[in-house]
Scaffold this motif. Structure first.
Motif, PDB file in Angstrom:
ATOM      1  N   TYR A 276       8.341   7.024  13.730  1.00  0.00           N
ATOM      2  CA  TYR A 276       8.184   6.011  12.689  1.00  0.00           C
ATOM      3  C   TYR A 276       6.768   5.446  12.779  1.00  0.00           C
ATOM      4  O   TYR A 276       6.184   5.425  13.866  1.00  0.00           O
ATOM      5  CB  TYR A 276       9.200   4.891  12.881  1.00  0.00           C
ATOM      6  CG  TYR A 276      10.581   5.285  12.427  1.00  0.00           C
ATOM      7  CD1 TYR A 276      10.918   5.221  11.086  1.00  0.00           C
ATOM      8  CD2 TYR A 276      11.524   5.736  13.333  1.00  0.00           C
ATOM      9  CE1 TYR A 276      12.171   5.601  10.654  1.00  0.00           C
ATOM     10  CE2 TYR A 276      12.790   6.114  12.908  1.00  0.00           C
ATOM     11  CZ  TYR A 276      13.108   6.052  11.567  1.00  0.00           C
ATOM     12  OH  TYR A 276      14.349   6.425  11.137  1.00  0.00           O
TER      13      TYR A 276
ATOM     14  N   HIS B 286       8.599  12.423   6.549  1.00  0.00           N
ATOM     15  CA  HIS B 286       8.905  12.182   5.133  1.00  0.00           C
ATOM     16  C   HIS B 286       7.617  12.034   4.332  1.00  0.00           C
ATOM     17  O   HIS B 286       7.452  12.637   3.277  1.00  0.00           O
ATOM     18  CB  HIS B 286       9.760  10.925   5.001  1.00  0.00           C
ATOM     19  CG  HIS B 286       9.889  10.398   3.601  1.00  0.00           C
ATOM     20  ND1 HIS B 286      10.824  10.854   2.720  1.00  0.00           N
ATOM     21  CD2 HIS B 286       9.169   9.467   2.931  1.00  0.00           C
ATOM     22  CE1 HIS B 286      10.689  10.233   1.563  1.00  0.00           C
ATOM     23  NE2 HIS B 286       9.692   9.377   1.673  1.00  0.00           N
ATOM     24  N   SER B 287       6.701  11.222   4.854  1.00  0.00           N
ATOM     25  CA  SER B 287       5.460  10.957   4.126  1.00  0.00           C
ATOM     26  C   SER B 287       4.622  12.220   3.956  1.00  0.00           C
ATOM     27  O   SER B 287       3.839  12.318   3.025  1.00  0.00           O
ATOM     28  CB  SER B 287       4.640   9.899   4.855  1.00  0.00           C
ATOM     29  OG  SER B 287       5.388   8.720   4.971  1.00  0.00           O
TER      30      SER B 287
ATOM     31  N   ASP C  21      -5.814   0.360   4.699  1.00  0.00           N
ATOM     32  CA  ASP C  21      -5.022  -0.132   5.829  1.00  0.00           C
ATOM     33  C   ASP C  21      -3.979   0.909   6.228  1.00  0.00           C
ATOM     34  O   ASP C  21      -2.973   1.077   5.557  1.00  0.00           O
ATOM     35  CB  ASP C  21      -4.339  -1.441   5.415  1.00  0.00           C
ATOM     36  CG  ASP C  21      -3.571  -2.058   6.559  1.00  0.00           C
ATOM     37  OD1 ASP C  21      -3.416  -1.389   7.592  1.00  0.00           O
ATOM     38  OD2 ASP C  21      -3.120  -3.206   6.415  1.00  0.00           O
TER      39      ASP C  21
ATOM     40  N   ALA D 160      -0.291  -0.375   6.493  1.00  0.00           N
ATOM     41  CA  ALA D 160       0.417  -0.725   5.270  1.00  0.00           C
ATOM     42  C   ALA D 160       0.672   0.488   4.390  1.00  0.00           C
ATOM     43  O   ALA D 160       1.553   0.474   3.555  1.00  0.00           O
ATOM     44  CB  ALA D 160      -0.376  -1.765   4.482  1.00  0.00           C
ATOM     45  N   ALA D 161      -0.112   1.554   4.597  1.00  0.00           N
ATOM     46  CA  ALA D 161      -0.020   2.690   3.682  1.00  0.00           C
ATOM     47  C   ALA D 161       1.125   3.631   4.027  1.00  0.00           C
ATOM     48  O   ALA D 161       1.360   4.603   3.324  1.00  0.00           O
ATOM     49  CB  ALA D 161      -1.335   3.451   3.656  1.00  0.00           C
ATOM     50  N   MET D 162       1.819   3.368   5.141  1.00  0.00           N
ATOM     51  CA  MET D 162       2.958   4.213   5.493  1.00  0.00           C
ATOM     52  C   MET D 162       4.232   3.407   5.263  1.00  0.00           C
ATOM     53  O   MET D 162       4.305   2.236   5.629  1.00  0.00           O
ATOM     54  CB  MET D 162       2.900   4.615   6.973  1.00  0.00           C
ATOM     55  CG  MET D 162       1.629   5.306   7.391  1.00  0.00           C
ATOM     56  SD  MET D 162       1.465   6.930   6.697  1.00  0.00           S
ATOM     57  CE  MET D 162       2.823   7.772   7.485  1.00  0.00           C
ATOM     58  N   ASN D 163       5.238   4.051   4.687  1.00  0.00           N
ATOM     59  CA  ASN D 163       6.516   3.373   4.479  1.00  0.00           C
ATOM     60  C   ASN D 163       7.145   3.080   5.843  1.00  0.00           C
ATOM     61  O   ASN D 163       7.434   4.002   6.599  1.00  0.00           O
ATOM     62  CB  ASN D 163       7.424   4.272   3.651  1.00  0.00           C
ATOM     63  CG  ASN D 163       8.617   3.525   3.117  1.00  0.00           C
ATOM     64  OD1 ASN D 163       9.005   2.497   3.661  1.00  0.00           O
ATOM     65  ND2 ASN D 163       9.189   4.030   2.042  1.00  0.00           N
ATOM     66  N   PRO D 164       7.356   1.793   6.163  1.00  0.00           N
ATOM     67  CA  PRO D 164       7.790   1.446   7.522  1.00  0.00           C
ATOM     68  C   PRO D 164       9.171   1.981   7.892  1.00  0.00           C
ATOM     69  O   PRO D 164       9.459   2.124   9.079  1.00  0.00           O
ATOM     70  CB  PRO D 164       7.784  -0.086   7.520  1.00  0.00           C
ATOM     71  CG  PRO D 164       7.810  -0.486   6.092  1.00  0.00           C
ATOM     72  CD  PRO D 164       7.108   0.601   5.343  1.00  0.00           C
ATOM     73  N   VAL D 165      10.022   2.267   6.917  1.00  0.00           N
ATOM     74  CA  VAL D 165      11.366   2.715   7.275  1.00  0.00           C
ATOM     75  C   VAL D 165      11.532   4.229   7.151  1.00  0.00           C
ATOM     76  O   VAL D 165      12.624   4.744   7.317  1.00  0.00           O
ATOM     77  CB  VAL D 165      12.451   2.009   6.431  1.00  0.00           C
ATOM     78  CG1 VAL D 165      12.400   0.517   6.655  1.00  0.00           C
ATOM     79  CG2 VAL D 165      12.287   2.332   4.969  1.00  0.00           C
ATOM     80  N   ARG D 166      10.440   4.914   6.856  1.00  0.00           N
ATOM     81  CA  ARG D 166      10.529   6.368   6.748  1.00  0.00           C
ATOM     82  C   ARG D 166       9.752   7.015   7.881  1.00  0.00           C
ATOM     83  O   ARG D 166       8.708   6.522   8.288  1.00  0.00           O
ATOM     84  CB  ARG D 166       9.922   6.820   5.412  1.00  0.00           C
ATOM     85  CG  ARG D 166      10.739   6.390   4.228  1.00  0.00           C
ATOM     86  CD  ARG D 166      12.007   7.153   4.161  1.00  0.00           C
ATOM     87  NE  ARG D 166      12.506   7.233   2.791  1.00  0.00           N
ATOM     88  CZ  ARG D 166      13.431   8.101   2.428  1.00  0.00           C
ATOM     89  NH1 ARG D 166      13.936   8.933   3.288  1.00  0.00           N
ATOM     90  NH2 ARG D 166      13.849   8.113   1.185  1.00  0.00           N
ATOM     91  N   ARG D 167      10.267   8.141   8.354  1.00  0.00           N
ATOM     92  CA  ARG D 167       9.547   8.876   9.390  1.00  0.00           C
ATOM     93  C   ARG D 167       8.267   9.457   8.817  1.00  0.00           C
ATOM     94  O   ARG D 167       8.151   9.691   7.618  1.00  0.00           O
ATOM     95  CB  ARG D 167      10.409  10.016   9.912  1.00  0.00           C
ATOM     96  CG  ARG D 167      11.485   9.577  10.834  1.00  0.00           C
ATOM     97  CD  ARG D 167      12.443  10.743  11.042  1.00  0.00           C
ATOM     98  NE  ARG D 167      13.788  10.207  11.267  1.00  0.00           N
ATOM     99  CZ  ARG D 167      14.221   9.818  12.450  1.00  0.00           C
ATOM    100  NH1 ARG D 167      13.442   9.925  13.497  1.00  0.00           N
ATOM    101  NH2 ARG D 167      15.424   9.336  12.593  1.00  0.00           N
TER     102      ARG D 167
ATOM    103  N   ASP E 289       0.806  -1.219   0.000  1.00  0.00           N
ATOM    104  CA  ASP E 289       0.000   0.000   0.000  1.00  0.00           C
ATOM    105  C   ASP E 289       0.841   1.272   0.000  1.00  0.00           C
ATOM    106  O   ASP E 289       0.467   2.267  -0.595  1.00  0.00           O
ATOM    107  CB  ASP E 289      -0.933   0.006   1.224  1.00  0.00           C
ATOM    108  CG  ASP E 289      -2.176  -0.819   0.968  1.00  0.00           C
ATOM    109  OD1 ASP E 289      -2.264  -1.398  -0.122  1.00  0.00           O
ATOM    110  OD2 ASP E 289      -3.043  -0.879   1.855  1.00  0.00           O
ATOM    111  N   PHE E 290       1.983   1.245   0.701  1.00  0.00           N
ATOM    112  CA  PHE E 290       2.730   2.506   0.795  1.00  0.00           C
ATOM    113  C   PHE E 290       3.311   2.908  -0.560  1.00  0.00           C
ATOM    114  O   PHE E 290       3.496   4.101  -0.818  1.00  0.00           O
ATOM    115  CB  PHE E 290       3.807   2.454   1.892  1.00  0.00           C
ATOM    116  CG  PHE E 290       4.983   1.574   1.605  1.00  0.00           C
ATOM    117  CD1 PHE E 290       6.047   2.057   0.865  1.00  0.00           C
ATOM    118  CD2 PHE E 290       5.048   0.293   2.103  1.00  0.00           C
ATOM    119  CE1 PHE E 290       7.142   1.269   0.621  1.00  0.00           C
ATOM    120  CE2 PHE E 290       6.140  -0.509   1.863  1.00  0.00           C
ATOM    121  CZ  PHE E 290       7.193  -0.022   1.119  1.00  0.00           C
TER     122      PHE E 290
ATOM    123  N   ARG F 141       6.939  14.898   1.418  1.00  0.00           N
ATOM    124  CA  ARG F 141       7.066  14.556  -0.004  1.00  0.00           C
ATOM    125  C   ARG F 141       5.959  15.161  -0.862  1.00  0.00           C
ATOM    126  O   ARG F 141       6.255  15.822  -1.854  1.00  0.00           O
ATOM    127  CB  ARG F 141       7.126  13.027  -0.201  1.00  0.00           C
ATOM    128  CG  ARG F 141       8.461  12.380   0.073  1.00  0.00           C
ATOM    129  CD  ARG F 141       9.609  12.970  -0.670  1.00  0.00           C
ATOM    130  NE  ARG F 141       9.446  12.915  -2.131  1.00  0.00           N
ATOM    131  CZ  ARG F 141      10.231  13.549  -2.977  1.00  0.00           C
ATOM    132  NH1 ARG F 141      11.223  14.277  -2.553  1.00  0.00           N
ATOM    133  NH2 ARG F 141      10.008  13.457  -4.266  1.00  0.00           N
TER     134      ARG F 141
END
Lengths: 313, 349
Positions: free
Chosen positions: B158, B119-120, B106, B109-116, A168-169, B123
């Motif tokens: 995170y 960042h999201s 979800d 799942a919609a957030m990049n797990p390794v980015r703060r 999803d991300f 961007r």
């Protein structure tokens, strides 16, 4: 970086310390070498003594000096090869995994071909075509080794990219309007970091092996010192038959040690990727003290009832 | 931001369809089949209004949201944004992205797990040309608009350090960062704890009212649709089977599928009451020739299996795609055309 802290795992600490020592030797090796490795005036075939800690060769050269000076060439070539191969595998692996379709098929065929080609014969052929002056250039030799060593990493990265592509991300990044390249390297890339590091370390290890092999076979310039050429001279002078263990042993042990350090770091990366290997975040010491089972069961978070001194961390 | 007149249609889909090609039974020589995930969807999203799209899994609601956000391109149909027809042949561009945004189901799942989180949020601002010295202030402002305070505390975190409700607010914040006019929310509360669902719904409502956003709220939970929506559409097997300009559809459902859907909501005041069950259509759960729902419909007529029903006005502002509500004239026209078709066929034979 406030998040950078010393890893808790003993394996990783030992591995990092080992790698650190090798990097240190790479830098200061030629300065701390006691003698000129090419000087042939010492007593011949002398076993280790205070003057010659690792003895001398049949030509009367100091083995320790050769070992220390040879470290630089081995390490530099291997690291160049490792980094170049990893860069190739990132570009090819991530692109083929993310873009998919025909491009993926083409790039997959390419990496399969490189996986199937026997690396060493190709290297020998490529190496023999190098102009004589270039055979000592670490950048050139490193590139040649990288050319035969990138395919494995590309396959692994492609597989991982495939699994990340439909998360999803990634879709969320597309929704806000990120460009393809940005998604590949800005969003998917950081998620590949653990696998990338592990792939890098293994490629470096592969390069150490391959470079040493090439030198041992006498296919690189035998007058530059590295652990492979040391073994080459030892072999061609029958050092093994003559029982000159101090000549044959050290280069072999050095290669084994750098392999061990890199592998130990990789174990740590495995634990980082898969926290279950970390025994649920509880160190072995605490587990033993609290009477918890030695091996955590998959899928279960260990619960420690007995509070011990070690447990209050 | 220039204020848009409430009720003005911002994004409109006309007869939007999307077919997916799938392998038949998986065999090597099996024929490829085309599956209509969304078929002939007509939607109008109006400023300051929330349209709820209700339907079961596989009814095509999520694909509809992706079609409207142009992440998935339609097979046919057209999209009208701000009164201008969108050229669907071109790639989706930033201008479209800045007007229509999608919030995914979800939040974890919609957030990049390794980015703060920062960042999201930064961007989209960077991509959409916000000057760099304003970005930090804007990020703070957006987080505050979804009631996450103090903002700095969230920007440095995170995703795994936050709860589902907080993450979903951040997802909404990310979508709002580009100041869109249309917000598509794909089951935004279905992955959340019951206790925080209401908070998210209220947030959507207040965003809709304050910023005059047009919101499409996708859900399978008809109760939440009744709570939040201004208009309701019910989807079944890729088609819209019933719609109403208000929530009257929920109070007096006319289509047999909607009736079943509402009857299946557990009602604590009617404990022990008999549960209405739809006859399972067996393998032919979707009828592709006539009414999609006819194999499972308890009131199906003979014609339902062979003829696609028209959209009929069943009450002021409420339409159902069902033969039961069709006028005699409409039914007769089909019977006649069927007869003539049969006659033609018999002549050919």
């Amino acid at each position: 970086m406030k998040h950078l802290q010393l890893p808790k795992s003993l394996k990783v600490r030992v591995g990092l310390a080992g790698l650190g020592i090798f990097i240190l030797l790479t830098i200061i090796g030629p300065w701390i070498a006691p003698y000129d490795p090419n000087y042939t005036g010492f007593a011949q075939n002398a076993s280790p003594s205070w003057n010659h800690l690792l003895g001398t060769t049949i030509q009367g050269q100091d083995v320790l000096s050769q070992l220390l000076i040879g470290c630089r060439s081995t390490m530099v070539v291997s690291f160049i090869a490792g980094f170049l191969a990893t860069i190739i595998s990132i570009v090819i692996g991530v692109a083929s995994g993310y873009v998919g379709g025909k491009a993926d098929e083409g790039l997959s065929v390419l990496s399969n071909v490189f996986l199937a080609i026997p690396g060493l014969p190709l290297l020998i052929v490529l190496n023999s075509y190098l102009p004589a002056g270039q055979q000592t250039n670490p950048l050139v030799i490193g590139s040649v080794i990288a050319l035969t060593g990138w395919a494995w990493g590309a396959r692994v990265l492609r597989a991982q990219t495939l699994s990340l592509r439909d998360r999803d991300f990634v879709e969320a990044a597309r929704i806000i309007g990120e460009k393809r390249v940005r998604i590949m390297f800005g969003e998917i890339g950081p998620n590949l970091l653990p696998i990338l590091t592990s792939s890098l370390l293994f490629t470096i290890l592969y390069a150490v092996g391959v470079y040493t092999t090439l030198a041992f076979l006498g296919l690189t310039n035998v007058s530059t010192w590295n652990w492979g050429t040391m073994l080459y001279w030892a072999q061609s002078n029958n050092a093994g038959l003559a029982g000159e263990w101090w000549w044959v042993g050290p280069p072999g042990i050095m290669i084994a040690l750098i392999g061990t350090s890199l592998a130990l770091i990789n174990f740590g990366i495995d634990e980082f990727i898969n926290p279950r290997l970390r025994a649920g975040g509880v160190s072995a010491k605490i587990r033993r003290a609290s009477g918890a089972p030695r091996r955590p069961r998959l899928g279960l978070t260990p619960v420690l009832h007995k509070s011990t001194e070690a447990g209050s961390r | 931001m220039s204020q848009v007149e409430t009720g003005k249609t911002l994004l409109e889909a006309k007869a939007l369809s999307r077919h997916f090609i799938v392998k038949g039974d998986g065999g090597f020589f099996s024929k490829r089949k085309s599956i209509a995930a969304v078929e002939g969807a007509d939607v109008a999203l109006r400023a300051g209004k929330i349209l709820a799209v209700v339907g079961e899994s596989g009814s095509g609601k999520s694909v509809l949201a992706r079609l409207l956000s142009r992440i998935v391109s339609p097979t046919s149909g057209e999209l009208v944004l701000n009164g201008e027809t969108v050229d669907l042949k071109t790639q989706r561009d930033l201008a479209y992205a800045s007007q229509v945004q999608l919030v995914l189901q979800d939040p974890f799942a919609a957030m990049n797990p390794v980015r703060r989180v920062g960042h999201s949020l930064e961007r989209p601002l960077l991509i959409h040309g916000v000057p760099e010295d304003e970005i930090s202030a804007r990020a703070h402002e957006i987080l505050e608009s979804v009631s996450l305070t103090p903002p700095q505390q969230f920007l440095d975190r995170y995703p795994h350090e936050l709860s589902g409700g907080q993450l979903q607010r951040i997802n909404i914040a990310r979508a709002l960062a580009v100041k869109p006019k249309v917000l598509l929310a794909d089951e935004p509360i279905s992955m959340l704890d019951v206790s925080v669902r209401l908070g998210i719904l209220n947030l959507l409502r207040s965003l809709c009212d304050d910023k005059n956003l047009a919101i499409m709220y996708i859900t399978h939970d008809i109760a939440s649709a009744r709570y939040i929506a201004d208009e309701v559409v019910v989807m079944y097997a890729g088609q819209m089977v019933e719609r109403s300009n208000d929530t009257s559809l929920i109070n007096s459902p006319q289509h047999p599928y909607t009736q079943l859907l509402i009857a299946s909501v557990p009602d604590p005041t009617k404990l022990g009451a008999e549960v209405v069950k739809a006859p399972s259509g067996g393998a032919a759960a979707f009828n592709l020739n006539g009414c999609r729902f006819s194999p499972r419909c308890s009131q199906a007529l003979a014609m339902c299996a062979t003829n696609e029903p028209p959209m009929v006005e069943v009450a002021p502002g409420q339409h159902a795609k069902c033969w039961l509500h069709a006028s005699d004239a409409q039914r007769a026209s089909v019977t006649i055309s069927n007869k003539s078709k049969n006659e033609m066929e018999s002549k050919n034979v």
